[in-house]
Design a protein around this motif. Structure first.
Motif, PDB file in Angstrom:
ATOM      1  N   ALA A  12       0.828  -1.209   0.000  1.00  0.00           N
ATOM      2  CA  ALA A  12       0.000   0.000   0.000  1.00  0.00           C
ATOM      3  C   ALA A  12       0.864   1.261   0.000  1.00  0.00           C
ATOM      4  O   ALA A  12       0.482   2.301  -0.526  1.00  0.00           O
ATOM      5  CB  ALA A  12      -0.912  -0.009   1.218  1.00  0.00           C
ATOM      6  N   ASN A  13       2.067   1.123   0.564  1.00  0.00           N
ATOM      7  CA  ASN A  13       2.978   2.257   0.585  1.00  0.00           C
ATOM      8  C   ASN A  13       3.555   2.481  -0.817  1.00  0.00           C
ATOM      9  O   ASN A  13       3.816   1.532  -1.544  1.00  0.00           O
ATOM     10  CB  ASN A  13       4.112   1.948   1.576  1.00  0.00           C
ATOM     11  CG  ASN A  13       5.047   3.124   1.737  1.00  0.00           C
ATOM     12  OD1 ASN A  13       4.733   4.232   1.330  1.00  0.00           O
ATOM     13  ND2 ASN A  13       6.196   2.872   2.338  1.00  0.00           N
ATOM     14  N   THR A  14       3.707   3.728  -1.210  1.00  0.00           N
ATOM     15  CA  THR A  14       4.261   3.983  -2.539  1.00  0.00           C
ATOM     16  C   THR A  14       5.417   4.972  -2.489  1.00  0.00           C
ATOM     17  O   THR A  14       5.810   5.526  -3.503  1.00  0.00           O
ATOM     18  CB  THR A  14       3.174   4.533  -3.496  1.00  0.00           C
ATOM     19  OG1 THR A  14       2.553   5.648  -2.865  1.00  0.00           O
ATOM     20  CG2 THR A  14       2.161   3.473  -3.855  1.00  0.00           C
ATOM     21  N   ASP A  15       5.956   5.201  -1.299  1.00  0.00           N
ATOM     22  CA  ASP A  15       7.095   6.120  -1.189  1.00  0.00           C
ATOM     23  C   ASP A  15       8.200   5.433  -0.387  1.00  0.00           C
ATOM     24  O   ASP A  15       7.956   4.946   0.720  1.00  0.00           O
ATOM     25  CB  ASP A  15       6.663   7.419  -0.501  1.00  0.00           C
ATOM     26  CG  ASP A  15       7.820   8.398  -0.431  1.00  0.00           C
ATOM     27  OD1 ASP A  15       8.407   8.679  -1.489  1.00  0.00           O
ATOM     28  OD2 ASP A  15       8.155   8.841   0.683  1.00  0.00           O
ATOM     29  N   PHE A  16       9.395   5.393  -0.961  1.00  0.00           N
ATOM     30  CA  PHE A  16      10.477   4.622  -0.355  1.00  0.00           C
ATOM     31  C   PHE A  16      11.800   5.398  -0.405  1.00  0.00           C
ATOM     32  O   PHE A  16      11.970   6.306  -1.216  1.00  0.00           O
ATOM     33  CB  PHE A  16      10.677   3.303  -1.122  1.00  0.00           C
ATOM     34  CG  PHE A  16       9.431   2.482  -1.193  1.00  0.00           C
ATOM     35  CD1 PHE A  16       9.057   1.664  -0.142  1.00  0.00           C
ATOM     36  CD2 PHE A  16       8.595   2.553  -2.315  1.00  0.00           C
ATOM     37  CE1 PHE A  16       7.890   0.916  -0.200  1.00  0.00           C
ATOM     38  CE2 PHE A  16       7.429   1.812  -2.380  1.00  0.00           C
ATOM     39  CZ  PHE A  16       7.078   0.992  -1.317  1.00  0.00           C
ATOM     40  N   ASP A  17      12.721   4.959   0.450  1.00  0.00           N
ATOM     41  CA  ASP A  17      14.086   5.475   0.294  1.00  0.00           C
ATOM     42  C   ASP A  17      14.652   4.962  -1.032  1.00  0.00           C
ATOM     43  O   ASP A  17      15.299   5.698  -1.768  1.00  0.00           O
ATOM     44  CB  ASP A  17      14.974   4.975   1.450  1.00  0.00           C
ATOM     45  CG  ASP A  17      14.602   5.601   2.782  1.00  0.00           C
ATOM     46  OD1 ASP A  17      14.121   6.750   2.779  1.00  0.00           O
ATOM     47  OD2 ASP A  17      14.783   4.932   3.822  1.00  0.00           O
ATOM     48  N   VAL A  41      12.668   0.122   1.571  1.00  0.00           N
ATOM     49  CA  VAL A  41      13.038  -0.314   0.229  1.00  0.00           C
ATOM     50  C   VAL A  41      11.992  -1.281  -0.299  1.00  0.00           C
ATOM     51  O   VAL A  41      11.412  -2.062   0.451  1.00  0.00           O
ATOM     52  CB  VAL A  41      14.463  -0.933   0.256  1.00  0.00           C
ATOM     53  CG1 VAL A  41      14.587  -2.049   1.275  1.00  0.00           C
ATOM     54  CG2 VAL A  41      14.895  -1.438  -1.111  1.00  0.00           C
ATOM     55  N   GLN A  42      11.783  -1.208  -1.608  1.00  0.00           N
ATOM     56  CA  GLN A  42      10.828  -2.105  -2.250  1.00  0.00           C
ATOM     57  C   GLN A  42      11.390  -2.537  -3.593  1.00  0.00           C
ATOM     58  O   GLN A  42      11.943  -1.720  -4.337  1.00  0.00           O
ATOM     59  CB  GLN A  42       9.498  -1.354  -2.458  1.00  0.00           C
ATOM     60  CG  GLN A  42       8.436  -2.103  -3.227  1.00  0.00           C
ATOM     61  CD  GLN A  42       7.616  -3.049  -2.339  1.00  0.00           C
ATOM     62  OE1 GLN A  42       7.847  -3.122  -1.124  1.00  0.00           O
ATOM     63  NE2 GLN A  42       6.704  -3.780  -2.938  1.00  0.00           N
ATOM     64  N   THR A 143      13.822   8.062  -3.218  1.00  0.00           N
ATOM     65  CA  THR A 143      15.031   8.898  -3.303  1.00  0.00           C
ATOM     66  C   THR A 143      16.031   8.247  -4.257  1.00  0.00           C
ATOM     67  O   THR A 143      16.648   8.915  -5.084  1.00  0.00           O
ATOM     68  CB  THR A 143      15.677   9.033  -1.901  1.00  0.00           C
ATOM     69  OG1 THR A 143      14.686   9.453  -0.994  1.00  0.00           O
ATOM     70  CG2 THR A 143      16.833  10.033  -1.917  1.00  0.00           C
ATOM     71  N   TYR A 144      16.184   6.925  -4.131  1.00  0.00           N
ATOM     72  CA  TYR A 144      17.171   6.216  -4.950  1.00  0.00           C
ATOM     73  C   TYR A 144      16.474   5.211  -5.854  1.00  0.00           C
ATOM     74  O   TYR A 144      15.536   4.521  -5.425  1.00  0.00           O
ATOM     75  CB  TYR A 144      18.179   5.494  -4.053  1.00  0.00           C
ATOM     76  CG  TYR A 144      18.897   6.446  -3.131  1.00  0.00           C
ATOM     77  CD1 TYR A 144      19.821   7.356  -3.634  1.00  0.00           C
ATOM     78  CD2 TYR A 144      18.616   6.459  -1.764  1.00  0.00           C
ATOM     79  CE1 TYR A 144      20.460   8.258  -2.795  1.00  0.00           C
ATOM     80  CE2 TYR A 144      19.254   7.349  -0.922  1.00  0.00           C
ATOM     81  CZ  TYR A 144      20.171   8.256  -1.438  1.00  0.00           C
ATOM     82  OH  TYR A 144      20.795   9.144  -0.610  1.00  0.00           O
ATOM     83  N   PHE A 145      16.989   5.128  -7.069  1.00  0.00           N
ATOM     84  CA  PHE A 145      16.438   4.215  -8.074  1.00  0.00           C
ATOM     85  C   PHE A 145      17.572   3.276  -8.493  1.00  0.00           C
ATOM     86  O   PHE A 145      18.615   3.729  -8.962  1.00  0.00           O
ATOM     87  CB  PHE A 145      15.917   5.055  -9.257  1.00  0.00           C
ATOM     88  CG  PHE A 145      15.588   4.258 -10.491  1.00  0.00           C
ATOM     89  CD1 PHE A 145      14.758   3.143 -10.424  1.00  0.00           C
ATOM     90  CD2 PHE A 145      16.091   4.645 -11.732  1.00  0.00           C
ATOM     91  CE1 PHE A 145      14.450   2.419 -11.580  1.00  0.00           C
ATOM     92  CE2 PHE A 145      15.786   3.938 -12.879  1.00  0.00           C
ATOM     93  CZ  PHE A 145      14.968   2.825 -12.800  1.00  0.00           C
ATOM     94  N   ILE A 146      17.372   1.980  -8.256  1.00  0.00           N
ATOM     95  CA  ILE A 146      18.450   1.015  -8.472  1.00  0.00           C
ATOM     96  C   ILE A 146      17.975  -0.074  -9.426  1.00  0.00           C
ATOM     97  O   ILE A 146      16.930  -0.698  -9.185  1.00  0.00           O
ATOM     98  CB  ILE A 146      18.889   0.383  -7.129  1.00  0.00           C
ATOM     99  CG1 ILE A 146      19.306   1.492  -6.154  1.00  0.00           C
ATOM    100  CG2 ILE A 146      20.031  -0.606  -7.338  1.00  0.00           C
ATOM    101  CD1 ILE A 146      19.527   1.016  -4.721  1.00  0.00           C
ATOM    102  N   THR A 147      18.743  -0.300 -10.491  1.00  0.00           N
ATOM    103  CA  THR A 147      18.337  -1.327 -11.450  1.00  0.00           C
ATOM    104  C   THR A 147      19.133  -2.612 -11.211  1.00  0.00           C
ATOM    105  O   THR A 147      20.355  -2.599 -11.125  1.00  0.00           O
ATOM    106  CB  THR A 147      18.546  -0.856 -12.902  1.00  0.00           C
ATOM    107  OG1 THR A 147      19.937  -0.569 -13.106  1.00  0.00           O
ATOM    108  CG2 THR A 147      17.725   0.373 -13.217  1.00  0.00           C
ATOM    109  N   GLY A 148      18.390  -3.695 -11.133  1.00  0.00           N
ATOM    110  CA  GLY A 148      19.007  -5.026 -11.044  1.00  0.00           C
ATOM    111  C   GLY A 148      18.333  -5.897 -12.085  1.00  0.00           C
ATOM    112  O   GLY A 148      17.784  -6.944 -11.779  1.00  0.00           O
ATOM    113  N   VAL A 149      18.363  -5.401 -13.329  1.00  0.00           N
ATOM    114  CA  VAL A 149      17.529  -5.987 -14.383  1.00  0.00           C
ATOM    115  C   VAL A 149      18.223  -7.107 -15.159  1.00  0.00           C
ATOM    116  O   VAL A 149      17.635  -7.686 -16.068  1.00  0.00           O
ATOM    117  CB  VAL A 149      17.047  -4.882 -15.381  1.00  0.00           C
ATOM    118  CG1 VAL A 149      16.022  -3.990 -14.709  1.00  0.00           C
ATOM    119  CG2 VAL A 149      18.216  -4.042 -15.894  1.00  0.00           C
TER     120      VAL A 149
END
Ligand code: NAP
Length: 552
Positions: A12-17, A41-42, A143-149
């Protein structure tokens, strides 16, 4: 709550570090690392469960070419001691079981939203936030966007005319169905003879009525010599956990094997070389390329090992014409070499035909099969083992935009080299990190070792930023230019850049060419990254917290 409901539930949360894309080897560890450090983190993954490429790659014979005891996480000794691999090379199902075990052990699923493809990630410069949108339209901020694709997760299906008209079933090896595909008695066509084709062909041949292999470029294969692990070997391995961890982390490629002879292949007589190559061949596995120190830089030295493998093909394959077609002529290892189990032997079967589509290319897929410039082949099942839009392809599936709305695709459109800083960050894309991004050792290493290094570096970096009251980190353009130039310089000193391959982007029509991997060595690269961090993130601009941050 049932297990399935739990796995697919939405947060339900949509805001993360931090938001992480992917729940494979990269995403799982990144999630654990940041959660342990107290960040919210999500992770999101388009698949219904953990595993990344190991969730998707279920084709017959799928296994990894890294030895099991090093194709795993080393960050947790407890985990290393608990898990026991069954054989020298791990099969897809066992790797997937391992990643499920990891997810359960660290209770990771509660922070992963499955069945969710991320459509877009845009940097909001005013508020210093990443604004993301999933394909179902949900908005998320971080705040941070991390790709592990992953580097090899975006399938390449060549645009053959007529594929839609094919009346049989067709599959890509990278997106294999969960149910068993029944090849019994069927006429099967496999297009492609890279790692996926070479692994699947012997297995499909055992079941198919007739198998046609459509080969454009042959691979260099060495025997895997896979076998069940001996309990004593496992005991020793677990006892040597720290040493194995150290060696792989400090090595050139993340593997345990080292350079065998620190001399040129040309320093030995042909007979000595033959003996040395034979020893490695008999042991099985990757190793031929490390027999001498110049095999991937000196064309004449390279030809000695290439010819050794060609002679093995000639000895194994009974039909001389087929044997000739299977002999590669490009530089050994300049395209990814492959470990095989009965690959060349398969061509001695009566139900297998090798079709040379280099001299007679495929012109179209017809309702009944494949048509080349010379012949039409009737098929019931078609298997695309045609590889991936590697490295950049998986990132481009998300509309990633940094400052001024510039997309990553636009930034990297120029070629010939992708511009990144350390393969982790990009100028113009603050607070974004790529795990095993282009211009890092990534796919030319034992990938879990490279993944752990990136995850730990990113985790340490976010902790540093938090401790120092910094909210924005961005690679400087000049640091990026210097890194890309260094990558190019190191790669140009090798034979990797002298051959078309997915390493160079040459396998995808219209893709800008450039060598997409750092080949300076896993250990050396780690030192460079550590020095950058030790110097207060040299090459990055760090901006302290602004009191005016507004999140709408
Ligand atoms: P790949 O190495 O890119 O091989 C693709 C094959 O398809 C090549 O033989 C290619 O021929 C052929 N092909 C592509 N387009 C074609 C066309 N239009 N007509 C005819 N042939 C065509 O892909 P992959 O085998 O999936 O492997 C990709 C990478 O994934 C590997 O290099 C490896 O890093 C990783 N992988 C690893 C394992 C493992 O550990 N065992 C297993 C699978 C994958 P050309 O060479 O002429 O382009």
């Amino acid at each position: 709550m049932t297990f399935t409901q739990h796995k697919s539930q939405k947060n339900a949360n949509t805001d993360f570090d931090a938001v992480i894309i992917g729940a494979g080897f990269s995403g799982l560890y990144m999630l654990y690392r940041l959660r342990e450090a107290g960040f919210s983190v999500q992770a999101y993954d388009a698949a219904p469960d953990v595993g990344g490429v190991w969730y998707a790659n279920r084709y017959p014979g799928a296994k990894c070419d890294s030895e099991s005891i090093i194709y795993n996480y080393m960050f947790s000794e407890e985990l290393y001691q608990e898990w026991t691999w069954s054989s020298r090379y791990p099969e897809q199902a066992e790797i997937l079981s391992y990643l499920n075990y990891v997810a359960d052990k660290f209770d990771l699923r509660r922070d992963i939203q499955f069945n969710t493809r991320m459509r877009a990630a845009h940097y909001d410069e005013v508020n210093n936030r990443w604004r993301l949108q999933t394909e179902d339209g949900t908005h998320i901020t971080a705040t941070y966007f991390i790709t592990g694709v992953g580097n090899l997760s975006s399938s390449n299906i060549p645009k053959f005319k007529g594929l839609d008209s094919f009346e049989g079933d067709w599959y890509h090896t990278g997106h294999w169905p969960h149910e068993k595909v029944d090849f019994k008695g069927k006429r099967v066509g496999v297009i492609g003879t890279g790692s996926s084709g070479i692994q699947s062909i012997p297995v499909i041949a055992e079941e198919a009525g007739h198998l046609f292999v459509f080969q454009r470029t042959p691979g260099y294969c060495t025997p895997a010599r896979n076998h069940a692990y001996d309990p004593e070997f496992i005991r020793q391995t677990k006892a040597n956990y720290s040493e194995i961890k150290r060696q792989t982390r400090e090595s050139a490629t993340g593997y345990l094997h080292k350079l065998i002879h620190d001399r040129s292949a040309l320093a030995d007589s042909p007979e000595e070389r033959q003996r040395e190559y034979q020893k490695v061949w008999d042991r099985g596995g990757f190793g031929l390329g490390t027999t001498y120190n110049d095999l991937i830089i000196n064309p004449t030295a390279n030809e000695t090992v290439a010819e050794f493998i060609r002679s093995k093909i000639g000895e194994t394959v009974k039909d001389p014409k087929t044997a000739e077609l299977l002999k590669p002529t490009y530089y050994f290892a300049a395209k990814r070499p492959v470990l095989d189990t009965n690959y060349y032997e398969t061509y001695n079967r009566d139900n297998v035909t090798l079709v040379d589509v280099k001299s007679a290319p495929i012109t179209e897929i017809t309702p009944k099969g494949i048509k080349t410039t010379e012949e039409e082949y009737a098929l019931d099942i078609l298997v695309f083992a045609t590889g991936y839009d590697a490295m950049t392809g998986p990132l481009f599936k998300i509309d990633i935009r940094g400052k001024d709305g510039i997309s990553l695709k636009e930034k990297w459109a120029g070629g010939p080299q992708t511009r990144t800083y350390l393969g982790i960050a990009n100028a113009g894309f603050p607070n974004m990190f790529m795990i095993t991004g282009p211009e890092s050792p990534s796919s030319l290493s034992n990938v879990p070792v490279s993944i752990e290094q990136h995850v730990e570096w990113i985790g340490d970096c976010l902790e540093y930023l938090r401790e120092h009251g910094i909210t924005t980190i961005e690679a400087k353009a000049e640091a990026e230019e210097a890194w890309s130039a260094h990558c190019r310089e190191v790669a140009d000193a090798t034979l990797y850049t002298k051959t078309d391959s997915w390493y160079t982007g040459a396998n995808i029509e219209g893709k800008p060419r450039g060598f997409l991997i750092y080949v300076g060595g896993v250990g050396a690269y780690r030192k460079i990254c550590d020095e950058v961090a030790a110097k207060g993130y040299e090459g990055f601009s760090l901006t302290p917290t602004s009191a005016k941050e507004t999140i709408s």
